[in-house]
Design a protein around this motif. Structure first.
Motif, PDB file in Angstrom:
ATOM      1  N   GLN A  38       0.984  -1.282  -0.003  1.00  0.00           N
ATOM      2  CA  GLN A  38       0.100   0.142   0.095  1.00  0.00           C
ATOM      3  C   GLN A  38       0.695   1.387  -0.094  1.00  0.00           C
ATOM      4  O   GLN A  38       0.561   1.968  -0.808  1.00  0.00           O
ATOM      5  N   GLU A  41       2.135   1.700  -3.360  1.00  0.00           N
ATOM      6  CA  GLU A  41       1.100   2.210  -4.375  1.00  0.00           C
ATOM      7  C   GLU A  41       0.828   3.773  -4.295  1.00  0.00           C
ATOM      8  O   GLU A  41       0.713   4.559  -5.191  1.00  0.00           O
ATOM      9  N   LYS A  42       1.012   4.068  -2.907  1.00  0.00           N
ATOM     10  CA  LYS A  42       0.873   5.506  -2.376  1.00  0.00           C
ATOM     11  C   LYS A  42       1.953   6.306  -2.931  1.00  0.00           C
ATOM     12  O   LYS A  42       1.653   7.485  -3.639  1.00  0.00           O
ATOM     13  N   GLN A  47      -2.372   2.000  -8.636  1.00  0.00           N
ATOM     14  CA  GLN A  47      -2.534   0.661  -8.018  1.00  0.00           C
ATOM     15  C   GLN A  47      -1.727  -0.400  -8.872  1.00  0.00           C
ATOM     16  O   GLN A  47      -1.849  -0.482 -10.095  1.00  0.00           O
ATOM     17  N   ASN A  50      -4.460  -5.993  -8.349  1.00  0.00           N
ATOM     18  CA  ASN A  50      -5.814  -6.237  -8.026  1.00  0.00           C
ATOM     19  C   ASN A  50      -6.128  -7.563  -7.281  1.00  0.00           C
ATOM     20  O   ASN A  50      -5.656  -8.578  -7.430  1.00  0.00           O
ATOM     21  N   ARG A  51      -6.267  -7.229  -5.847  1.00  0.00           N
ATOM     22  CA  ARG A  51      -6.492  -8.471  -4.958  1.00  0.00           C
ATOM     23  C   ARG A  51      -7.706  -9.000  -4.764  1.00  0.00           C
ATOM     24  O   ARG A  51      -8.748  -8.118  -4.422  1.00  0.00           O
ATOM     25  N   THR A  59      -1.861  -5.005 -12.240  1.00  0.00           N
ATOM     26  CA  THR A  59      -2.406  -4.374 -13.270  1.00  0.00           C
ATOM     27  C   THR A  59      -1.537  -3.725 -14.300  1.00  0.00           C
ATOM     28  O   THR A  59      -0.330  -4.347 -14.048  1.00  0.00           O
TER      29      THR A  59
END
Length: 303
Positions: A38, A41-42, A47, A50-51, A59
């Motif tokens: 996370q 990704e931030k 993103q 895809n979980r 992605t």
């Protein structure tokens, strides 16, 4: 965070196939893996995965980062490896895949000796009955015996290796020695299951003459040591690599059948990703492995 470490983290997830498996691989908790993902990704504002409960899917951005990032990480590692080489040593991790029997008898001792000489190289050996059906991208070198299938890998010959039809003297005394390959179709045979090959179709040549024989087998195994032992016990005829049966033939435990007929050779190969740009540790180990079998491999040295 370090960009190289971020890419390696993402590549570890891709290689593992799940966050749980990646956590085990990296020695972290599942929650720590999720939190780090996370944060990444931030940081990137995109993103990457895809979980869902069933699957993990990258992605478009995640796929791009893995593909381009893997190239950058490799270049980065090669740079530091070259610097280390200038100081007289090799570094990094070498991942090798090899067949069960040949791997135990010849590759494992070679790896142990190689690592003893290059203390800063970590070598991970995986033995498999289906080395070519494994995820070959996971390995720096795949040791393969036999015909090289269509592959994006580059093959280098390690050692010559013929294949012989053999049986125990007791079986030959009981059933007689075949005079042509066609007679094998009526004899009890034992086959080795590996690489999803058609293992009951045996092929031979004598000059320009070719023969293909479909043998009948009530015994089969994915371990060559097992089928060789069965053959020595007189349970059937085997078609086996020279490296595996040469000692038993020399000791009289097995007899070579149909010496005038030649089965296709099954040379020992080392498969790598590409010709150029290989890490120094991979090139050095491959050369070391080739040197172990020169001028003659052990199975021919006593002839």
């Amino acid at each position: 965070m370090n960009e190289s470490a971020d890419i390696r983290f993402l590549l570890a997830i891709r290689e593992s196939g799940s966050l749980v498996a990646a956590a085990r691989k990296l020695g972290l908790s599942a929650s720590a893996i999720t939190q780090r993902l996370q944060q990444l990704e931030k940081k990137l504002g995109a993103q990457l995965l895809n979980r869902t409960a069933r699957r993990l899917q990258f992605t478009e951005e995640g796929t791009l980062l893995c593909e381009r990032g893997a190239e950058l990480v490799q270049q980065f590692d090669m740079l530091f490896e070259d610097l280390q080489m200038r100081r007289g040593g090799l570094i990094g991790t070498l991942k090798v895949n090899a067949p069960l029997g040949f791997g135990r008898r010849y590759v494992a001792p070679a790896i142990a000796d190689f690592q003893q000489q290059h203390r800063d190289v970590d070598v991970a050996l995986t033995l498999s009955d289906r080395p070519l059906t494994e995820t070959t991208e996971r390995f720096d070198i795949v040791v393969h015996i036999g015909e090289l299938p269509i592959s994006n890998r580059v093959g280098y010959t390690i050692a010559p290796n013929a294949r012989f039809v053999c049986a125990a003297p007791a079986l030959v005394k009981r059933l007689g020695s075949p005079e042509s390959p066609d007679e094998l179709g009526t004899m009890p045979c034992i086959v080795l299951r590996e690489n999803n090959e058609d293992v009951t179709l045996w092929q031979f040549s004598r000059g320009r003459t070719r023969r293909s024989v479909r043998v009948s087998s009530h015994l089969s195994c994915n371990d060559g040591d097992v089928i060789r032992q069965w053959a020595c016990e007189g349970r059937g005829v085997i078609l086996r690599s020279e490296w595996d049966v040469a000692d038993d033939i020399a000791k009289g435990k097995l007899v070579r059948l149909l010496p005038a007929w030649k089965a296709p050779d099954a040379d020992v190969m080392a498969l790598t990703h590409q010709c150029a740009g290989l890490p120094a540790r991979t090139r050095t180990f491959m050369q070391y492995l080739q040197a172990r079998f020169r001028p003659l491999p052990p199975w021919r040295a006593s002839r």
